[in-house]
Write a protein that holds these residues in place. Structure first.
Motif, short mmCIF file in Angstrom:
data_model
loop_
_atom_site.label_atom_id
_atom_site.label_comp_id
_atom_site.label_asym_id
_atom_site.label_seq_id
_atom_site.Cartn_x
_atom_site.Cartn_y
_atom_site.Cartn_z
N ARG A 1 21.24 -86.02 -62.97
CA ARG A 1 20.68 -87.05 -62.08
C ARG A 1 21.69 -87.22 -60.94
O ARG A 1 22.86 -87.50 -61.19
CB ARG A 1 20.50 -88.37 -62.82
N LEU B 1 10.55 -81.08 -68.96
CA LEU B 1 10.59 -80.89 -67.52
C LEU B 1 9.53 -79.87 -67.13
O LEU B 1 9.35 -78.85 -67.80
CB LEU B 1 11.96 -80.38 -67.07
N LEU C 1 12.90 -84.74 -74.27
CA LEU C 1 12.67 -84.71 -72.83
C LEU C 1 12.01 -83.40 -72.42
O LEU C 1 12.38 -82.32 -72.88
CB LEU C 1 14.04 -84.85 -72.13
N ARG D 1 10.53 -82.07 -62.43
CA ARG D 1 10.03 -83.42 -62.68
C ARG D 1 9.91 -83.68 -64.18
O ARG D 1 9.46 -82.83 -64.94
CB ARG D 1 8.67 -83.61 -62.00
N VAL D 2 10.30 -84.88 -64.58
CA VAL D 2 10.24 -85.28 -65.98
C VAL D 2 8.80 -85.56 -66.39
O VAL D 2 8.05 -86.20 -65.66
CB VAL D 2 11.10 -86.54 -66.22
N ARG D 3 8.43 -85.07 -67.58
CA ARG D 3 7.12 -85.36 -68.15
C ARG D 3 7.31 -85.81 -69.60
O ARG D 3 8.16 -85.29 -70.32
CB ARG D 3 6.22 -84.12 -68.11
N THR D 4 6.52 -86.79 -70.03
CA THR D 4 6.57 -87.25 -71.41
C THR D 4 5.28 -86.86 -72.11
O THR D 4 4.22 -86.76 -71.49
CB THR D 4 6.74 -88.78 -71.47
N GLY E 1 18.34 -84.44 -74.41
CA GLY E 1 18.71 -85.50 -73.47
C GLY E 1 19.64 -86.55 -74.06
O GLY E 1 20.36 -86.29 -75.05
N GLU F 1 17.79 -92.88 -70.49
CA GLU F 1 16.66 -91.95 -70.59
C GLU F 1 15.92 -91.86 -69.26
O GLU F 1 15.59 -92.88 -68.65
CB GLU F 1 15.68 -92.42 -71.67
N PRO F 2 15.66 -90.65 -68.77
CA PRO F 2 14.89 -90.49 -67.53
C PRO F 2 13.47 -91.02 -67.71
O PRO F 2 12.90 -90.94 -68.80
CB PRO F 2 14.90 -88.97 -67.31
N ASP G 1 9.31 -91.06 -66.81
CA ASP G 1 8.26 -90.09 -66.50
C ASP G 1 8.06 -89.99 -64.99
O ASP G 1 7.91 -91.00 -64.31
CB ASP G 1 6.95 -90.52 -67.17
#
Length: 226
Positions: free
Chosen positions: A166, A147, A145, A135-138, A199, A112-113, A115
């Motif tokens: 990735r 973005l 997931l 950019r990943v945001r939670t 994801g 898992e990516p 944050d």
């Protein structure tokens, strides 16, 4: 020194010349593999979307059709090739299609990516591949997931299913998920738009479905595919 003597001195015997040619051919293939293009155009009776060719096979979202025939456009070193197959449901909102030939492919990451991590989105529009970073945001309200939408993501419904990657090296990347659409969330008093991504928490279903990978029938070799 006599010129003929110099030529004889540096001339390679036949077996050495063949070995050199083989090494050059391998180097050429290695270079081609580094620029692998796993982006697929998926054409169904309901329209087009994107997909990705992975080590487990073709994966897409089935947003345009969940059954029936499908045309898969893959890109090789000498251009595109269209392969025909039938849509096969995987589960978890994922679909696949069996290919007779081996396509350019990428591995799948099940990590898992985090944050704030920067990932790469890649798709194809009008025959041209595009890439952009996001950019990943939670968010506790969303299971999955997110973005941040960047200006490089095309505002086109045909780009649903774009792969999220990735980067693992200068030329290498691994698939993290597929873009499923756009959502809006209220954060800190303002409305923000994000890309929703299927994801690793979903992609494992695809890998589990293709557990017969090592027992599948051999790919067909065709001279028109480089």
């Amino acid at each position: 020194m006599d010129r003929r003597h110099i030529l004889r001195r540096f001339a390679l015997p036949p077996f050495a010349l063949l070995s050199l040619c083989a090494l050059l051919a391998l180097a050429s293939c290695s270079g081609t593999r580094k620029v692998t293009d796993p982006v697929l155009n998926i054409r169904t009776s309901g329209g087009e979307e994107l997909g990705v060719s992975t080590e487990y096979g073709v994966v897409f979202l089935g947003k345009r059709a969940e059954r029936g025939e499908v045309e898969v456009e893959a890109w090789f070193g000498d251009g595109p090739s269209i392969e025909r197959s039938v849509i096969e449901p995987v589960g978890g909102g994922l679909f696949t299609a069996e290919m007779d030939i081996e396509l350019p492919q990428v591995p799948i990451s099940f990590t898992e990516p985090r944050d704030g991590e920067t990932l790469e989105i890649m798709g194809r529009k009008g025959g041209k591949r595009w890439t952009t970073l996001a950019r990943v945001r939670t968010d506790p309200r969303v299971l999955g997931l997110l973005l941040e939408i960047s200006g490089g993501f095309p505002d086109d419904p045909d780009q649903v299913g774009a792969g999220v990657y990735r980067k693992t090296g200068k030329f290498e990347r691994e698939l993290v998920g597929l873009v499923t659409g756009k959502i809006q969330l209220e954060r800190k008093g303002s409305i923000r738009k994000y890309l929703a991504v299927a994801g690793p928490s979903v992609m494992w279903r695809f890998a589990a479905h293709r557990r017969d990978l090592l027992r599948r029938k051999p790919f067909v070799y065709r001279e028109d595919i480089l």
